[in-house]
Design an enzyme around this catalytic site. Structure first.
Site, short mmCIF file in Angstrom:
data_model
loop_
_atom_site.label_atom_id
_atom_site.label_comp_id
_atom_site.label_asym_id
_atom_site.label_seq_id
_atom_site.Cartn_x
_atom_site.Cartn_y
_atom_site.Cartn_z
NE ARG A 280 -3.55 2.62 0.74
CZ ARG A 280 -4.49 3.06 -0.07
NH1 ARG A 280 -4.76 2.43 -1.20
NH2 ARG A 280 -5.17 4.15 0.25
CD GLU A 375 -11.47 -24.25 25.43
OE1 GLU A 375 -11.69 -24.51 24.26
OE2 GLU A 375 -10.56 -24.75 26.09
N1 CAA Z 1 -7.25 -29.04 38.41
C1 CAA Z 1 -7.76 -29.98 39.25
N2 CAA Z 1 -8.39 -29.66 40.42
C2 CAA Z 1 -8.48 -28.36 40.73
C3 CAA Z 1 -7.96 -27.32 39.87
C4 CAA Z 1 -7.32 -27.73 38.68
N3 CAA Z 1 -6.83 -26.82 37.85
N4 CAA Z 1 -8.22 -26.13 40.43
C5 CAA Z 1 -8.87 -26.38 41.58
N5 CAA Z 1 -9.01 -27.72 41.76
C6 CAA Z 1 -9.67 -28.39 42.88
C7 CAA Z 1 -9.41 -27.65 44.17
O1 CAA Z 1 -8.26 -28.17 44.82
C8 CAA Z 1 -10.66 -27.93 44.98
O2 CAA Z 1 -10.56 -29.22 45.57
P1 CAA Z 1 -11.02 -29.46 47.11
O3 CAA Z 1 -12.50 -29.18 47.11
O4 CAA Z 1 -10.68 -30.89 47.36
O5 CAA Z 1 -10.25 -28.48 47.93
C9 CAA Z 1 -11.77 -28.02 43.93
O6 CAA Z 1 -11.10 -28.32 42.67
C10 CAA Z 1 -12.55 -26.74 43.78
O7 CAA Z 1 -11.61 -25.70 43.52
P2 CAA Z 1 -11.94 -24.16 43.78
O8 CAA Z 1 -12.50 -24.00 45.16
O9 CAA Z 1 -10.74 -23.37 43.41
O10 CAA Z 1 -13.12 -23.90 42.73
P3 CAA Z 1 -13.92 -22.58 42.45
O11 CAA Z 1 -15.37 -22.93 42.51
O12 CAA Z 1 -13.42 -21.45 43.27
O13 CAA Z 1 -13.65 -22.29 40.88
C11 CAA Z 1 -12.50 -21.60 38.91
C12 CAA Z 1 -12.43 -22.22 40.32
C13 CAA Z 1 -11.05 -21.54 38.50
C14 CAA Z 1 -13.12 -20.22 38.88
C15 CAA Z 1 -13.30 -22.56 38.00
O14 CAA Z 1 -14.66 -22.57 38.30
C16 CAA Z 1 -13.15 -22.19 36.52
O15 CAA Z 1 -12.12 -22.54 35.91
N6 CAA Z 1 -14.16 -21.52 35.91
C17 CAA Z 1 -14.13 -21.21 34.49
C18 CAA Z 1 -14.81 -22.28 33.73
C19 CAA Z 1 -14.51 -22.22 32.26
O16 CAA Z 1 -13.37 -22.08 31.84
N7 CAA Z 1 -15.57 -22.38 31.46
C20 CAA Z 1 -15.47 -22.44 30.03
C21 CAA Z 1 -15.77 -23.85 29.54
S1 CAA Z 1 -15.57 -23.98 27.82
C22 CAA Z 1 -17.08 -24.43 27.25
O17 CAA Z 1 -17.89 -24.97 27.95
C23 CAA Z 1 -17.41 -24.10 25.82
C24 CAA Z 1 -16.90 -25.04 24.78
O18 CAA Z 1 -17.45 -26.11 24.48
C25 CAA Z 1 -15.69 -24.61 24.03
#
Ligand code: CAA
Length: 391
Positions: A280, A375
């Site tokens: 351009r 996600e």
């Molecule tokens: N891996 C494994 N376990 C995990 C973890 C991980 N990354 N993170 C936390 N945990 C465990 C914790 O140790 C906890 O265990 P205990 O109960 O034994 O202590 C348990 O999981 C609960 O953890 P949190 O208390 O931290 O959970 P929370 O309710 O506070 O939520 C969050 C955490 C990170 C906000 C989570 O809810 C999250 O990632 N939310 C976003 C969801 C998301 O990405 N959605 C999009 C989906 S994509 C889609 O659906 C569309 C498609 O098809 C493309």
């Protein structure tokens, strides 16, 4: 520390780059404009063994690692996001849970067909009242006469409504309180979430009309409803009650794929901006000679390099069996924001032509925004990062 890719990684980059340029680029605009799912491209990706890259050959996969998978997703997104998210959601989210948590029978039944691309996998976590707060699942499953009976709804689900959709892995509450009308309280200590494999065609499982989206127009995104949908008892995926942690782990892996999409989109935007700026002319010379344009290109290129390294680091940590939750969240946060900015700067460099659909950068601009939302939103990534810091 070695920054050179192995010959195998170079090979997958070349293979996918060639495929994207030769097969995807010529049809991407039309697929987007007509909102048509790329059946033919998915079939060809299956033939190239690219529909199950990070799974072992024994289960029908490509035998690659997470880095190989990230490179493939990056190269697809560099040309088209709809095709890339189709592969990404199918691999990281649709197939991954069965690979990680499936019984021998479940793996034998589903993985070869998923990895070959004969059928597509989907992942059903998000609900009308459970997006970022993914633990607030209201969908319920109860055992009745040797079958799970599922009631509830999922939304924004990728890959569940195509002619080749084979299966969706969903979360549902299986605690005693979940059979009550209101599903019990959020944060209930007795709350139990489990994962289930629901085959397409199950009576009572309905796939809704596609959403009208801002971008990713050639990918399939729909709401799902479950009204007394009955599946066999052994369609439970992994142990009862392990569903929430399983899906958080699957999401960690998915974030590496989506981060690779951010890298690819930013790279594609930079490619287009640079090519346009060199041809351009304004004020008697190519606009690439003006500092105002050069600074934009230099900034995007520098941030892109940092974002790519962060994404590859997350992939390498996972492949080394080390904790990658923090790196994956950082990579997703960084690359999503960069993709939005790179697309915007690239449109700016194109001037008025950047606002016209004939130029692919227009589609890139529309496709970029979801990378800061899907996600796991930027805000969820920040929560995950802050928790890892101990804040
Ligand atoms: N891996 C494994 N376990 C995990 C973890 C991980 N990354 N993170 C936390 N945990 C465990 C914790 O140790 C906890 O265990 P205990 O109960 O034994 O202590 C348990 O999981 C609960 O953890 P949190 O208390 O931290 O959970 P929370 O309710 O506070 O939520 C969050 C955490 C990170 C906000 C989570 O809810 C999250 O990632 N939310 C976003 C969801 C998301 O990405 N959605 C999009 C989906 S994509 C889609 O659906 C569309 C498609 O098809 C493309």
């Amino acid at each position: 520390m070695d920054f050179d890719l192995s010959p195998d990684h170079e090979l997958i980059r070349r293979t996918v780059r060639d495929f994207a340029k030769q097969r995807v680029a010529p049809v991407a605009e039309e697929l987007d404009r007509t909102k048509s799912f790329p059946y033919e491209l998915v079939r060809e990706l299956g033939e190239l063994n690219l529909m199950g890259i990070p799974f072992p050959e024994e289960v029908g996969g490509g035998g690659g690692d997470t880095l190989a998978y990230a490179i493939a997703i990056e190269e697809l997104t560099r040309i088209d996001s709809s095709v890339a998210i189709t592969v990404c959601a199918h691999t990281s989210l649709g197939t991954q849970p069965i690979y990680l948590y499936g019984s021998d029978e479940q793996r034998e039944r589903w993985l070869p067909r998923l990895c070959s691309g004969e059928i597509l996998g989907a992942f059903g976590l998000t609900e009308p009242e459970a997006g970022s707060d993914a633990g607030n699942t209201r969908t319920r499953a109860r055992l009745d006469d040797g079958e799970w009976v599922i009631d509830g709804a999922k939304q924004f689900i990728t890959n569940a409504g195509t002619d080749i959709s084979g299966v969706v892995c969903i979360t549902a509450r299986t605690d005693a309180g979940s059979s009550c009308a209101n599903g019990g309280g959020v944060g209930d200590a007795d709350m139990e979430v489990s994962n289930f494999i629901v085959p397409t065609g199950t009576a009572g499982y309905e796939v809704g009309e596609p959403y009208r989206k801002m971008g990713w127009n050639a990918s399939d995104t729909r709401p799902l409803t479950f009204a007394g949908a009955r599946i066999p008892e052994d369609n439970l995926l992994g142990p009862r009650g392990a569903g929430f942690k399983q899906f958080l782990h699957v999401l960690d892996i998915g974030r590496i794929g989506v981060a690779a999409m951010g890298v690819g989109l930013a790279q594609g935007a930079l490619d287009q901006a640079l090519a346009y700026a060199k041809q351009r002319r304004a004020f008697g010379q190519p606009i690439s000679r003006f500092q105002a344009i050069q600074m934009k290109l230099a900034d995007i290129s520098t941030e892109l390099e940092a974002a790519r390294l962060l994404t590859y680091k997350a992939a390498l940590l996972k492949d080394a069996g080390r904790s990658f939750t923090l790196a994956a969240a950082q990579a997703k946060l960084k690359t999503g924001r960069l993709a939005v900015r790179a697309a915007e700067e690239a449109v700016q460099i194109h001037g008025g032509y950047g606002y016209i659909e004939e130029y692919p950068i227009c589609r890139f601009y529309r496709d970029a925004k979801i990378l800061t939302i899907g996600e796991g939103t930027d805000e969820v990534q920040q929560m995950v990062i802050a928790r890892a810091l101990g804040a």
